[in-house]
Design an enzyme around this catalytic site. Structure first.
Site, short mmCIF file in Angstrom:
data_model
loop_
_atom_site.label_atom_id
_atom_site.label_comp_id
_atom_site.label_asym_id
_atom_site.label_seq_id
_atom_site.Cartn_x
_atom_site.Cartn_y
_atom_site.Cartn_z
CE LYS A 177 -5.25 8.91 6.18
NZ LYS A 177 -6.14 7.76 6.18
NE ARG B 50 -2.01 2.96 8.22
CZ ARG B 50 -1.45 3.94 7.51
NH1 ARG B 50 -1.88 5.19 7.65
NH2 ARG B 50 -0.49 3.66 6.66
N1 HH2 Z 1 -4.37 5.50 5.40
C1 HH2 Z 1 -3.25 5.47 4.65
C2 HH2 Z 1 -2.67 4.25 4.31
N2 HH2 Z 1 -3.18 3.09 4.77
N3 HH2 Z 1 -4.81 1.92 6.04
C3 HH2 Z 1 -5.92 1.95 6.80
N4 HH2 Z 1 -6.45 0.80 7.26
N5 HH2 Z 1 -6.54 3.12 7.13
C4 HH2 Z 1 -6.07 4.32 6.69
O1 HH2 Z 1 -6.70 5.36 7.01
C5 HH2 Z 1 -4.91 4.34 5.87
C6 HH2 Z 1 -4.29 3.10 5.56
C7 HH2 Z 1 -2.65 6.74 4.14
O2 HH2 Z 1 -1.78 7.29 5.09
P1 HH2 Z 1 -0.15 7.13 5.09
O3 HH2 Z 1 0.26 5.73 5.21
O4 HH2 Z 1 0.39 7.95 6.14
O5 HH2 Z 1 0.32 7.65 3.71
P2 HH2 Z 1 0.84 6.83 2.50
O6 HH2 Z 1 -0.36 6.28 1.81
O7 HH2 Z 1 1.55 7.86 1.69
O8 HH2 Z 1 1.74 5.77 2.95
#
Ligand code: HH2
Length: 293
Positions: free
Chosen positions: A226, A262
């Site tokens: 992040k 995660r």
């Molecule tokens: N962060 C993201 C997406 N889903 N779910 C939970 N429970 N907690 C989190 O911190 C979280 C989440 C964002 O990260 P990422 O999936 O890598 O990016 P994107 O939203 O582009 O898929």
């Protein structure tokens, strides 16, 4: 969700529990960390299985990016992205699959396709029937804190007391889920690192994870790759350069007692948690009285 229990060395207290690793399988062309490389179902399934082989016991499949500024995706498109991946992973024997979606209809289809966990960044607030659907599905539910909407959430987020506001939000959402019929044992909480938070807000939440864990629900921590990491290390402008910072945050989570992390960089996280776990196990092992006493 089930988490891995660390085997207790002889004579050690058996209480130590390392967080489970939730590996991220993004099936989005605009995902900030995968850049669309996994937009094809077969590649996403292969990626998920590689994450499992590297130590992930849960795979989180998402078809709608929630990165700051991301545009919403229609339910049909989201389902077309995630369902073949969930089916393929389930067919390959993955037993813990979460679907990262805010839409009840996508969660319902995903659970039918083999997912076991609904990971909802809106904490069941996106649709009026979300909590009822979660209760009906009977699956585990991750309730995450987010201030605002993904499109605008990073525009000057403000809290008088970020820890108090996030914890009271999470407790209220857990109570709402329980009131709708979601079993308490199915509820997970997540402070939502990066979702409507400045660097200072993220650091306060990371520093006070034990307070969130003390709410009495398993906690999921999502700090991987992040932007706050780049704010602390300008050399990590590219998300794929943020693995060391992501691992540091995962270890802070382990120390605080979170139930799962995660992450994108599963192998690096698994190695770090193995070392952390071994050190903690050694701490718990009674030492022989030194001979020089
Ligand atoms: N962060 C993201 C997406 N889903 N779910 C939970 N429970 N907690 C989190 O911190 C979280 C989440 C964002 O990260 P990422 O999936 O890598 O990016 P994107 O939203 O582009 O898929």
């Amino acid at each position: 969700m089930t988490t891995a229990t660390t085997p207790a060395p002889d004579g050690a207290a058996p209480a130590l529990r390392a967080p489970a690793i939730m590996g991220i399988v993004n099936v989005t062309p605009d995902s900030f960390s995968d850049g669309g490389r996994l937009a094809d179902a077969e590649a996403a399934i292969a990626h998920g299985l590689a994450l499992r082989a590297a130590g992930a016991t849960i795979l989180d499949v998402g078809g709608e990016s929630t990165r700051p500024g991301a545009a919403p995706v229609p339910a049909e498109m989201e389902m077309a992205r995630v369902l073949p991946v969930i089916e393929g992973l389930a067919r390959a024997g993955v037993t813990q699959i979460s679907v990262d979606t805010m839409k009840p209809e996508v969660a319902r289809a995903a659970i039918a396709a083999g997912a076991t966990i609904w990971n909802d960044v809106t904490a069941l607030r996106h649709a009026p029937d979300a909590a009822d659907v979660a209760a009906e599905l009977g699956c585990d539910v991750v309730l995450m804190h987010m201030k605002g909407e993904p499109q605008t959430m990073q525009a000057a987020p403000h809290y008088d007391d970020v820890l108090a506001e996030v914890t009271s939000f999470l407790v209220a959402r857990a109570e709402a889920a329980e009131a709708a019929g979601v079993a308490r044992g199915r509820i997970w909480l997540d402070p939502g690192i990066g979702f409507g938070k400045t660097l200072a807000h993220n650091l306060t939440l990371l520093a006070h994870l034990p307070t969130i864990c003390a709410l009495g629900y398993p906690v999921l921590l999502g700090a991987s790759r992040k932007r706050f990491i780049a704010a602390l290390d300008p050399a990590a402008a590219a998300p794929e350069d943020r693995a060391p910072g992501s691992v540091a945050a995962a270890l802070a989570g382990a120390q605080a007692g979170v139930a799962a992390v995660r992450v994108h960089d599963v192998a690096a996280t698994a190695q770090a948690l193995a070392v952390w776990t071994a050190i903690e196990a050694a701490r718990l092992t009674p030492q022989a009285t030194p001979k020089w006493r």
